[in-house]
Design a protein around this motif. Structure first.
Motif, PDB file in Angstrom:
ATOM      1  N   ILE A  52       0.813  -1.232   0.000  1.00  0.00           N
ATOM      2  CA  ILE A  52       0.000   0.000   0.000  1.00  0.00           C
ATOM      3  C   ILE A  52       0.840   1.273   0.000  1.00  0.00           C
ATOM      4  N   GLU A  53       2.132   1.101   0.209  1.00  0.00           N
ATOM      5  CA  GLU A  53       3.020   2.271   0.248  1.00  0.00           C
ATOM      6  C   GLU A  53       2.892   3.106  -1.030  1.00  0.00           C
ATOM      7  N   GLN A  54       2.798   2.417  -2.152  1.00  0.00           N
ATOM      8  CA  GLN A  54       2.740   3.114  -3.447  1.00  0.00           C
ATOM      9  C   GLN A  54       1.490   3.993  -3.593  1.00  0.00           C
ATOM     10  N   TYR A  55       0.422   3.672  -2.828  1.00  0.00           N
ATOM     11  CA  TYR A  55      -0.782   4.522  -2.893  1.00  0.00           C
ATOM     12  C   TYR A  55      -0.755   5.608  -1.838  1.00  0.00           C
ATOM     13  N   LYS A  56      -0.134   5.279  -0.710  1.00  0.00           N
ATOM     14  CA  LYS A  56      -0.142   6.216   0.401  1.00  0.00           C
ATOM     15  C   LYS A  56       0.639   7.491   0.076  1.00  0.00           C
ATOM     16  N   LYS A  57       1.748   7.332  -0.622  1.00  0.00           N
ATOM     17  CA  LYS A  57       2.573   8.503  -0.904  1.00  0.00           C
ATOM     18  C   LYS A  57       1.826   9.531  -1.778  1.00  0.00           C
TER      19      LYS A  57
ATOM     20  N   ALA B  17      -1.157  14.669  -2.019  1.00  0.00           N
ATOM     21  CA  ALA B  17      -2.381  15.363  -2.426  1.00  0.00           C
ATOM     22  C   ALA B  17      -2.975  16.108  -1.226  1.00  0.00           C
ATOM     23  N   VAL B  18      -3.028  15.427  -0.081  1.00  0.00           N
ATOM     24  CA  VAL B  18      -3.644  16.035   1.099  1.00  0.00           C
ATOM     25  C   VAL B  18      -2.789  17.188   1.627  1.00  0.00           C
ATOM     26  N   VAL B  19      -1.511  16.942   1.772  1.00  0.00           N
ATOM     27  CA  VAL B  19      -0.666  17.931   2.442  1.00  0.00           C
ATOM     28  C   VAL B  19      -0.275  19.074   1.512  1.00  0.00           C
ATOM     29  N   PHE B  20       0.070  18.744   0.268  1.00  0.00           N
ATOM     30  CA  PHE B  20       0.611  19.781  -0.629  1.00  0.00           C
ATOM     31  C   PHE B  20      -0.330  20.138  -1.783  1.00  0.00           C
ATOM     32  N   ASN B  21      -1.458  19.458  -1.864  1.00  0.00           N
ATOM     33  CA  ASN B  21      -2.381  19.631  -2.996  1.00  0.00           C
ATOM     34  C   ASN B  21      -1.673  19.351  -4.326  1.00  0.00           C
ATOM     35  N   GLU B  22      -0.808  18.374  -4.303  1.00  0.00           N
ATOM     36  CA  GLU B  22      -0.104  17.959  -5.526  1.00  0.00           C
ATOM     37  C   GLU B  22      -0.556  16.560  -5.917  1.00  0.00           C
ATOM     38  N   PHE B  23      -1.063  16.448  -7.122  1.00  0.00           N
ATOM     39  CA  PHE B  23      -1.627  15.169  -7.568  1.00  0.00           C
ATOM     40  C   PHE B  23      -0.743  14.549  -8.650  1.00  0.00           C
ATOM     41  N   ASP B  24      -0.295  13.329  -8.421  1.00  0.00           N
ATOM     42  CA  ASP B  24       0.325  12.608  -9.536  1.00  0.00           C
ATOM     43  C   ASP B  24      -0.756  11.729 -10.181  1.00  0.00           C
ATOM     44  N   ASP B  25      -0.375  10.898 -11.149  1.00  0.00           N
ATOM     45  CA  ASP B  25      -1.391  10.118 -11.869  1.00  0.00           C
ATOM     46  C   ASP B  25      -2.168   9.186 -10.941  1.00  0.00           C
ATOM     47  N   THR B  26      -1.449   8.600  -9.974  1.00  0.00           N
ATOM     48  CA  THR B  26      -2.137   7.675  -9.055  1.00  0.00           C
ATOM     49  C   THR B  26      -3.180   8.421  -8.224  1.00  0.00           C
TER      50      THR B  26
ATOM     51  N   LYS C 149      -4.683  11.188  -8.942  1.00  0.00           N
ATOM     52  CA  LYS C 149      -5.793  11.613  -9.818  1.00  0.00           C
ATOM     53  C   LYS C 149      -6.764  10.462 -10.040  1.00  0.00           C
ATOM     54  N   LYS C 150      -6.188   9.282 -10.233  1.00  0.00           N
ATOM     55  CA  LYS C 150      -7.033   8.122 -10.511  1.00  0.00           C
ATOM     56  C   LYS C 150      -7.859   7.749  -9.270  1.00  0.00           C
ATOM     57  N   ILE C 151      -7.215   7.706  -8.136  1.00  0.00           N
ATOM     58  CA  ILE C 151      -7.936   7.276  -6.929  1.00  0.00           C
ATOM     59  C   ILE C 151      -8.978   8.315  -6.518  1.00  0.00           C
ATOM     60  N   LEU C 152      -8.615   9.584  -6.600  1.00  0.00           N
ATOM     61  CA  LEU C 152      -9.510  10.619  -6.070  1.00  0.00           C
ATOM     62  C   LEU C 152     -10.460  11.182  -7.122  1.00  0.00           C
ATOM     63  N   GLY C 153     -10.185  10.864  -8.367  1.00  0.00           N
ATOM     64  CA  GLY C 153     -11.089  11.312  -9.430  1.00  0.00           C
ATOM     65  C   GLY C 153     -11.069  12.819  -9.634  1.00  0.00           C
ATOM     66  N   MET C 154      -9.968  13.465  -9.419  1.00  0.00           N
ATOM     67  CA  MET C 154      -9.826  14.919  -9.632  1.00  0.00           C
ATOM     68  C   MET C 154      -8.335  15.220  -9.751  1.00  0.00           C
ATOM     69  N   ASP C 155      -7.987  16.438 -10.137  1.00  0.00           N
ATOM     70  CA  ASP C 155      -6.551  16.691 -10.205  1.00  0.00           C
ATOM     71  C   ASP C 155      -6.097  17.812  -9.273  1.00  0.00           C
ATOM     72  N   LYS C 156      -7.025  18.290  -8.446  1.00  0.00           N
ATOM     73  CA  LYS C 156      -6.649  19.332  -7.476  1.00  0.00           C
ATOM     74  C   LYS C 156      -7.798  19.476  -6.472  1.00  0.00           C
ATOM     75  N   PHE C 157      -7.488  19.801  -5.244  1.00  0.00           N
ATOM     76  CA  PHE C 157      -8.549  20.186  -4.310  1.00  0.00           C
ATOM     77  C   PHE C 157      -8.840  21.668  -4.501  1.00  0.00           C
ATOM     78  N   LYS C 158     -10.089  22.035  -4.359  1.00  0.00           N
ATOM     79  CA  LYS C 158     -10.425  23.467  -4.429  1.00  0.00           C
ATOM     80  C   LYS C 158      -9.719  24.196  -3.289  1.00  0.00           C
ATOM     81  N   GLU C 159      -9.369  25.462  -3.527  1.00  0.00           N
ATOM     82  CA  GLU C 159      -8.609  26.198  -2.513  1.00  0.00           C
ATOM     83  C   GLU C 159      -9.374  26.318  -1.198  1.00  0.00           C
TER      84      GLU C 159
END
Ligand SMILES: C[S@@+](CC[C@H](N)C(=O)[O-])C[C@H]1O[C@@H](n2cnc3c(N)ncnc32)[C@H](O)[C@@H]1O
Length: 294
Positions: free
Chosen positions: A118-123, A128-137, A139-149
């Motif tokens: 699960i390490e590969q998903y946790k990172k 995404a949560v801490v820095f609002n930075e989304f990689d492909d994984t 984006k796929k899991i969360l279904g978006m590419d950024k959290f709203k400000e």
């Protein structure tokens, strides 16, 4: 809500039920404090019932971690927790208490927090949560590419949590952040020693969430027999959390089904965690019940 730093076996799931049992007194002692969830709950919800709270934990580093959290070191304004990889964990765990405790599995201070699978998903989710930075994984899991400000970090964590029911927990640092709100509390005392060495005042309730028989022992092998003798002859009300306590000097006063998440992957088992009382604690509960009836 969750209490304390993330804790092995998810104590925070039953902490409210356990803590409601304790009668009022001048002092409350949490002698096997671990991840702070019991003291955290007590201070937040029962601060009127005690004058002073006393937290003890034998392992080095935990008290500093909790004090730092109380002082706001881990609030998201001051601290954007970077991802700690397995390699970094292994090389720095012995020199950095934050890495050792927060990034270890069940806060055991020894093995890395996440299983390899699960390490590969946790990172990506952490970033995404801490820095609002989304990689492909992410984006796929969360279904978006950024959290709203407008989303705070807490909102992001909640979103990720609800999205990923199959993973045990989201980013863990937010739980430390909650401790910050306790900063104003003056009546919390810390000890870093073995339970029997903590000086105890009169008019106290003593709570002992001891290392459970037959489970992980946090690096020190605990002498249960010696503890039972100590707790029975203390002369103060002592409550003990355990699954099993085969000693006639203690009586069960509560029993809770608790889902244990001891495995990071699966194997969720339900078993009953009990609260046992020594003679003084049992008598105190009994007199309280009688008073409540009259
Ligand atoms: C079951 S855990 C307590 C969990 C805690 N209630 C929480 O909310 O995180 C038991 C704790 O007792 C500590 N411990 C083990 N031996 C001890 C001793 N002799 N005196 C004090 N604490 C001890 C362990 O390091 C561990 O953190």
């Amino acid at each position: 809500m969750n209490y304390g730093i993330p804790y092995m076996g998810s104590k925070s799931k039953i902490v409210d039920k356990v803590c409601r049992i304790f009668p009022k007194a001048e002092n409350f002692y949490d002698l096997f404090g671990g991840g702070f969830s019991v003291s955290h709950y007590m201070i937040r919800n029962r601060s009127k019932d005690y004058k002073e709270f006393h937290f003890n934990e034998i392992r080095a580093g935990i008290n500093e971690l909790i004090k730092d959290a109380l002082a706001g070191k881990y609030s998201y304004e001051n601290f954007k927790p970077e991802w700690i990889s397995r390699e970094r964990f292994n090389s720095e765990k012995d020199s950095n208490a934050y890495i050792k405790i927060i990034w270890s599995f069940g806060n055991n201070g020894d093995s890395y927090l996440f299983g390899e699978s699960i390490e590969q998903y946790k990172k990506p989710l952490h970033n995404a949560v801490v820095f609002n930075e989304f990689d492909d994984t992410a984006k796929k899991i969360l279904g978006m590419d950024k959290f709203k400000e407008v989303f705070s970090v807490t909102d992001r964590r909640l979103f990720v949590r609800s999205r990923i029911a199959l993973m045990n927990k989201g980013s863990r640092k937010g739980e430390l952040q909650q401790l910050e709100r306790l900063q104003q509390l003056q009546q919390l005392h810390f000890y870093n020693t073995s339970y029997e060495k903590v000086p105890l005042k009169k008019d106290s309730i003593v709570y002992c969430d001891i290392p459970y028989i037959g489970t992980a022992d946090y690096g020190n092998s605990f002498n249960h027999r010696k503890f039972y003798d100590w707790a029975s002859s203390l002369g103060l009300p002592v409550f003990v959390s355990e699954y099993r306590l085969d000693d006639s000097r203690f009586k069960v006063v509560a029993s809770f089904e608790k889902k244990s998440l001891l495995s990071a992957t699966e194997n969720r088992t339900a078993k009953a965690e009990k609260v046992f009382a020594n003679k003084e604690a049992y008598e105190l509960l009994r007199s309280r019940r009688i008073n409540a009836q009259t």
